[in-house]
Scaffold this motif. Structure first.
Motif, PDB file in Angstrom:
ATOM      1  N   GLU A 115       0.636  -1.138  -0.105  1.00 33.45           N
ATOM      2  CA  GLU A 115       0.052   0.141  -0.090  1.00 33.45           C
ATOM      3  C   GLU A 115       0.803   1.202  -0.043  1.00 33.45           C
ATOM      4  O   GLU A 115       0.580   2.128  -0.836  1.00 33.45           O
ATOM      5  N   GLY A 116       1.894   1.214   0.895  1.00 28.63           N
ATOM      6  CA  GLY A 116       2.802   2.354   0.797  1.00 28.63           C
ATOM      7  C   GLY A 116       3.342   2.727  -0.469  1.00 28.63           C
ATOM      8  O   GLY A 116       3.856   3.869  -0.771  1.00 28.63           O
ATOM      9  N   ARG A 120      -4.453   2.055  -2.100  1.00 28.39           N
ATOM     10  CA  ARG A 120      -5.363   1.063  -1.829  1.00 28.39           C
ATOM     11  C   ARG A 120      -5.711   0.344  -3.270  1.00 28.39           C
ATOM     12  O   ARG A 120      -5.868   0.796  -4.187  1.00 28.39           O
ATOM     13  N   LEU A 121      -5.853  -1.076  -3.195  1.00 26.32           N
ATOM     14  CA  LEU A 121      -6.122  -1.878  -4.216  1.00 26.32           C
ATOM     15  C   LEU A 121      -7.544  -1.597  -4.720  1.00 26.32           C
ATOM     16  O   LEU A 121      -7.764  -1.184  -6.007  1.00 26.32           O
ATOM     17  N   PHE A 339      -4.841 -11.407   1.419  1.00 27.52           N
ATOM     18  CA  PHE A 339      -5.522 -10.655   0.043  1.00 27.52           C
ATOM     19  C   PHE A 339      -4.174  -9.988  -0.484  1.00 27.52           C
ATOM     20  O   PHE A 339      -4.425  -8.624  -0.379  1.00 27.52           O
ATOM     21  N   ILE A 340      -3.432 -10.460  -1.466  1.00 26.16           N
ATOM     22  CA  ILE A 340      -2.561 -10.026  -2.101  1.00 26.16           C
ATOM     23  C   ILE A 340      -3.194  -9.974  -3.605  1.00 26.16           C
ATOM     24  O   ILE A 340      -2.492 -10.632  -4.519  1.00 26.16           O
ATOM     25  N   HIS A 341      -4.234  -9.385  -3.733  1.00 24.87           N
ATOM     26  CA  HIS A 341      -4.960  -9.401  -4.932  1.00 24.87           C
ATOM     27  C   HIS A 341      -5.269 -10.945  -5.402  1.00 24.87           C
ATOM     28  O   HIS A 341      -5.140 -11.151  -6.795  1.00 24.87           O
ATOM     29  N   GLY A 342      -5.613 -11.574  -4.403  1.00 28.57           N
ATOM     30  CA  GLY A 342      -5.870 -13.154  -4.629  1.00 28.57           C
ATOM     31  C   GLY A 342      -4.679 -14.183  -4.822  1.00 28.57           C
ATOM     32  O   GLY A 342      -5.178 -15.297  -5.146  1.00 28.57           O
ATOM     33  N   ILE A 343      -3.757 -13.392  -4.991  1.00 28.29           N
ATOM     34  CA  ILE A 343      -2.507 -14.379  -5.458  1.00 28.29           C
ATOM     35  C   ILE A 343      -2.212 -15.703  -4.406  1.00 28.29           C
ATOM     36  O   ILE A 343      -1.713 -16.656  -4.769  1.00 28.29           O
ATOM     37  N   GLY A 344      -2.521 -15.569  -3.230  1.00 21.15           N
ATOM     38  CA  GLY A 344      -2.314 -16.525  -2.134  1.00 21.15           C
ATOM     39  C   GLY A 344      -3.309 -17.776  -2.437  1.00 21.15           C
ATOM     40  O   GLY A 344      -2.958 -18.702  -1.931  1.00 21.15           O
TER      41      GLY A 344
END
Lengths: 388, 139
Positions: A115-116, A120-121, A339-344
């Protein structure tokens, strides 16, 4: 046989994940660490990576990664269109396309989000979608768009609202038992969940995915090459990406029958046709859930249940490993793993097929990875630890 | 907060006649001059028949509720709206086009899908702009 069937594999995985705003590294630094971890996992020299694929607005143009990785030559650099997480599975298909067609030989699929570094996604996703029609209606966030569709699914198509809670509980159950999950060690409090604040009806806070800082990377190579590397291959058996007529217009005028879906009907049709597999062949599902109702809609689209029997299938006991018949989000999913844009979700797919999951599904051979539901363009993939 | 720069603005797209219509107090919606299909989002070409003849037809501001949400969280760009507020998708009568809009919600009675509504032209303030919109009421 389809050219993608069992011809490429994930050979190495790496992930760095932190609470939102808490990454000790800037975005590119976290990503480089994840890529190096994925290469080390496979026993592969990172300098030999010659391709990169991402999705959904990642800011890290691959050429910028070359100095830190020691990359010798970049041969493939591409991204799946679309602002949401719809492209996550499609990214693996794109990497496979590069390898099968001989345009690259070792491709990193990645997503990084700190985020830094990049904000924000949710705001980044909506920048793709926002128009004056939406702004004037006060519709400015993915939660609201998905909420409107959820109400239609619940009210008009008769899906009982209770199924959302079953799915959320299953994700938290798995996440609380996964040391790599943000929710590790914390059992969900049902009263807290049920009384959590409204975001946009029918969604309360616990119906919404989190946002986390971090990055994950996957090394893809040919199936043959993967067999010579350190870890057991997770073969890509099929992948489909796209949208059908009547879907994805951004002004809520989708075909009426498609409106409450998650957009996966054509994706599931192609995925099963290309692989010769059916929903009953799938041992475990990694389901991108941006919001609870869209996760349920995705399960329906992929043929695991119907509007009529959804309440019989989407039950907590049925969704949890090792005993449930339809184990979903065994790492905790976007709700509880992180949630790293779903990559998990893709990370857990590979862990599960290697037998490395914190919540192993006994004898799991095939895993479905379902991308971001409700996005204008969506994708799904099937991975296997053998080629049936 | 100014939303400028990130998003498409009024009057530079295929839907310009819609916005101009609202500014003049009328609801105008596009229909293909070739095959008679209503088209929304507005386009310059009908993908069904290939015609580039787009007619803008006036419709009454009568509709039914297709779906809805009541927003409680303060999202950026919604600062001018009192919380909670109800956003709807409205199916416009005599054409079937669905429009995004706001619904008056004085008593917080949940909307019902299929319920009849009537609209009036208002505006939503976003940043420094007032975007014209239809504000719907029940009955």
């Amino acid at each position: 046989m389809h050219p993608l069937y069992g011809t490429t594999a994930v050979a190495g995985i790496g992930m760095r994940q932190y609470r939102r705003g808490a990454s000790p590294l800037p975005e590119q630094g976290a990503l480089v660490e994840a890529i190096l971890t994925a290469c080390a996992d496979a026993g592969f020299d990172p300098a030999d990576v010659d391709g990169f694929v991402s999705y959904g607005d990642d800011k890290n143009e691959p050429v910028r990664l070359m100095p830190a990785l020691g990359t010798r030559e970049l041969k493939w650099s591409s991204v799946v269109w679309g602002g949401g997480g719809g492209g996550i599975a499609g990214a693996f298909g794109l990497a496979a396309a590069a390898i099968v067609s001989g345009q690259a030989s070792a491709v990193i699929v990645f997503r990084a989000l700190v985020e830094g570094s990049s904000g924000r996604l949710s705001a980044a996703v909506m920048a793709h979608h926002l128009n004056d029609h939406m702004l004037a209606a006060g519709i400015v966030a993915p939660a609201q768009v998905c909420a409107i569709r959820a109400n239609r699914m619940y009210e008009h198509h008769g899906v009982p609202r209770s199924v959302a809670e079953e799915l959320v509980r299953a994700s938290y159950y798995h996440g609380s038992r996964n040391p790599e999950a943000i929710a590790y060690g914390t059992d969900i409090d049902l009263d807290e969940m049920r009384d959590s604040r409204w975001i946009a009806e029918p969604f309360r806070l616990f119906d919404c995915s989190r946002e986390n800082d971090g990055a994950a990377a996957f090394l893809m190579v040919s199936a043959e090459r993967a067999r010579d590397l350190k870890k057991a291959p997770a073969y890509l058996l099929g992948c489909a990406n796209g949208a059908e007529r009547g879907w994805g217009d951004l002004l809520e005028n989708d075909d009426e029958a498609l409106y409450p879906t998650a957009g996966f009907r054509p994706i599931a049709r192609r995925l099963y046709a290309d692989t010769g597999l059916t929903p009953s062949d799938i041992d475990v599902i990694q389901l991108y859930e941006n919001f609870s109702a869209q996760g349920v809609a995705s399960l329906i689209d992929h043929g695991f249940c119907t509007y009529e029997n959804v309440a019989e299938v989407v039950r907590f006991e049925n969704l949890i490993a090792p005993t449930g018949k339809l184990p979903v989000n065994t790492g905790g999913g976007n709700f509880a793993q992180g949630f790293i844009h779903g990559i998990g979700t893709a990370y857990e797919a590979v862990k599960q097929l290697r037998g490395e999951s914190a919540n192993p599904v006994p004898d799991a051979k095939l895993c479905l990875l379902a991308g971001g539901p409700g996005a204008p363009t969506v994708s799904s993939a099937i991975f296997g630890n053998e080629i049936p | 907060m100014d939303s400028g720069g990130l998003i498409m603005h009024v009057n530079d797209g295929a839907d310009a006649p819609y916005w101009n219509g609202l500014a003049e107090g009328r609801l105008l919606l596009p229909r293909c001059g070739g095959c008679g299909r209503w088209m929304w989002p507005a386009m310059n070409r009908c993908g069904a028949c290939g015609s580039e003849d787009v007619e803008w037809i006036q419709r009454e501001m009568r509709a039914t509720i297709f779906s809805w949400t009541r927003t409680w969280h303060r999202f950026g760009y919604t600062e001018s709206l009192d919380l909670p507020f109800v956003s709807i998708v409205a199916t416009v009568a005599d054409c079937g086009i669905r429009l995004l809009g706001r619904l008056d919600d004085p008593d917080q009675v949940d909307p019902v899908i299929g319920e009849g509504i009537a609209g009036r032209i208002g505006a939503t303030r976003v940043g420094t702009r007032d975007i014209p919109t239809i504000i719907w009421s029940r009955g």
